[in-house]
Design a protein around this motif. Structure first.
Motif, mmCIF file in Angstrom:
data_model
loop_
_atom_site.group_PDB
_atom_site.id
_atom_site.type_symbol
_atom_site.label_atom_id
_atom_site.label_comp_id
_atom_site.label_asym_id
_atom_site.label_seq_id
_atom_site.Cartn_x
_atom_site.Cartn_y
_atom_site.Cartn_z
ATOM 1 N N ARG A 39 20.849 28.704 47.609
ATOM 2 C CA ARG A 39 21.324 28.803 46.223
ATOM 3 C C ARG A 39 20.386 29.711 45.431
ATOM 4 N N TRP A 40 20.959 30.465 44.509
ATOM 5 C CA TRP A 40 20.108 31.259 43.627
ATOM 6 C C TRP A 40 20.058 30.544 42.280
ATOM 7 N N ILE A 41 18.846 30.274 41.808
ATOM 8 C CA ILE A 41 18.684 29.645 40.501
ATOM 9 C C ILE A 41 17.722 30.480 39.665
ATOM 10 N N CYS A 42 17.935 30.453 38.359
ATOM 11 C CA CYS A 42 17.113 31.239 37.436
ATOM 12 C C CYS A 42 15.717 30.626 37.304
ATOM 13 N N GLY A 43 14.831 31.328 36.648
ATOM 14 C CA GLY A 43 13.467 30.864 36.455
ATOM 15 C C GLY A 43 13.380 29.584 35.645
ATOM 16 N N LEU A 44 14.251 29.435 34.639
ATOM 17 C CA LEU A 44 14.238 28.220 33.821
ATOM 18 C C LEU A 44 14.614 26.998 34.655
ATOM 19 N N CYS A 45 15.641 27.144 35.458
ATOM 20 C CA CYS A 45 16.060 26.022 36.303
ATOM 21 C C CYS A 45 15.031 25.757 37.400
ATOM 22 N N ALA A 46 14.370 26.790 37.893
ATOM 23 C CA ALA A 46 13.316 26.595 38.896
ATOM 24 C C ALA A 46 12.188 25.756 38.304
ATOM 25 N N VAL A 49 13.348 22.197 38.170
ATOM 26 C CA VAL A 49 13.300 21.572 39.494
ATOM 27 C C VAL A 49 11.864 21.142 39.804
ATOM 28 N N LYS A 50 10.898 22.001 39.494
ATOM 29 C CA LYS A 50 9.491 21.630 39.690
ATOM 30 C C LYS A 50 9.156 20.390 38.868
ATOM 31 N N ASP A 51 9.685 20.323 37.653
ATOM 32 C CA ASP A 51 9.438 19.162 36.790
ATOM 33 C C ASP A 51 10.062 17.905 37.384
ATOM 34 N N GLU A 52 11.246 18.027 37.970
ATOM 35 C CA GLU A 52 11.889 16.877 38.620
ATOM 36 C C GLU A 52 11.007 16.348 39.757
ATOM 37 N N ILE A 53 10.440 17.249 40.546
ATOM 38 C CA ILE A 53 9.564 16.844 41.651
ATOM 39 C C ILE A 53 8.339 16.136 41.095
ATOM 40 N N GLU A 63 15.226 20.240 47.533
ATOM 41 C CA GLU A 63 16.689 20.085 47.552
ATOM 42 C C GLU A 63 17.130 18.892 46.704
ATOM 43 N N GLU A 64 16.446 17.764 46.856
ATOM 44 C CA GLU A 64 16.794 16.580 46.065
ATOM 45 C C GLU A 64 16.535 16.820 44.580
ATOM 46 N N ALA A 65 15.430 17.480 44.279
ATOM 47 C CA ALA A 65 15.116 17.791 42.882
ATOM 48 C C ALA A 65 16.162 18.736 42.291
ATOM 49 N N LEU A 66 16.600 19.716 43.067
ATOM 50 C CA LEU A 66 17.637 20.637 42.620
ATOM 51 C C LEU A 66 18.941 19.885 42.360
ATOM 52 N N ASN A 67 19.296 18.966 43.252
ATOM 53 C CA ASN A 67 20.516 18.174 43.053
ATOM 54 C C ASN A 67 20.418 17.321 41.789
ATOM 55 N N ARG A 68 19.248 16.736 41.549
ATOM 56 C CA ARG A 68 19.052 15.955 40.315
ATOM 57 C C ARG A 68 19.227 16.830 39.082
ATOM 58 N N HIS A 69 18.638 18.026 39.131
ATOM 59 C CA HIS A 69 18.746 18.940 37.982
ATOM 60 C C HIS A 69 20.198 19.370 37.770
ATOM 61 N N MET A 70 20.898 19.671 38.849
ATOM 62 C CA MET A 70 22.302 20.081 38.723
ATOM 63 C C MET A 70 23.146 18.930 38.169
ATOM 64 N N ASN A 71 22.876 17.697 38.583
ATOM 65 C CA ASN A 71 23.583 16.537 38.028
ATOM 66 C C ASN A 71 23.301 16.373 36.547
ATOM 67 N N PHE A 72 22.035 16.576 36.161
ATOM 68 C CA PHE A 72 21.660 16.505 34.749
ATOM 69 C C PHE A 72 22.454 17.530 33.935
ATOM 70 N N LEU A 73 22.517 18.771 34.425
ATOM 71 C CA LEU A 73 23.252 19.809 33.701
ATOM 72 C C LEU A 73 24.744 19.502 33.647
ATOM 73 N N GLN A 74 25.287 18.965 34.733
ATOM 74 C CA GLN A 74 26.713 18.629 34.754
ATOM 75 C C GLN A 74 27.022 17.549 33.722
ATOM 76 N N LYS A 75 26.191 16.520 33.647
ATOM 77 C CA LYS A 75 26.386 15.467 32.642
ATOM 78 C C LYS A 75 26.257 16.032 31.238
ATOM 79 N N PHE A 76 25.294 16.923 31.063
ATOM 80 C CA PHE A 76 25.089 17.543 29.752
ATOM 81 C C PHE A 76 26.309 18.351 29.328
#
Length: 138
Positions: A39-46, A49-53, A63-76
């Protein structure tokens, strides 16, 4: 001695999390895709993801942190449909910053957890010195 300026090849890459488009070199795009399971993600999302970890109670991989972040954005996105893409991005970043500050406040209030030196430095860098809301209201 003449120096020839080689033209750098760039491509547009769209973040699979937030939809932000960035202009990047193919080599950079490949490195990001390698780091985030194709997956390609921008610097802000990267950074998110680091913050999620970092904030996780247990050790999680990228991968799990990325999935958490994507779920957060989807809910938002479902809770507040964007009227303007720039406002949507600003609002999402504001919520992310608040989450980071809240988790830092929690971590600072639990001194029983021994921290490694590098964790202390990272956590202290997120501390808030004052409110920026009066400056934004001008």
């Amino acid at each position: 001695m003449a120096i020839s300026s080689a033209q750098v090849e760039v491509e547009f890459a769209k973040c699979e999390c937030c939809g932000l488009t960035e202009e990047c070199t193919p080599a950079y795009i490949a490195r990001v895709r390698e780091r985030y399971q194709g997956r390609w993600i921008c610097g802000l999302c990267a950074e998110a993801v680091k913050d999620e970890i970092f904030r996780s109670d247990r050790h999680i991989n990228a991968e799990e942190a990325l999935n958490r972040h994507m779920n957060f954005l989807q809910k938002f996105r479902h809770s507040s449909p964007p009227t303007n893409p720039a406002e949507h991005l600003i609002s999402a970043m504001k919520q992310l910053c608040r989450r980071s500050l809240d988790s830092t406040r929690f971590l600072k209030s639990t001194p029983s957890i021994p921290l490694r030196k590098e964790e202390q430095v990272r956590r202290s860098s997120l501390s808030r010195s004052g409110s920026c809301l009066p400056a934004l209201a001008r």
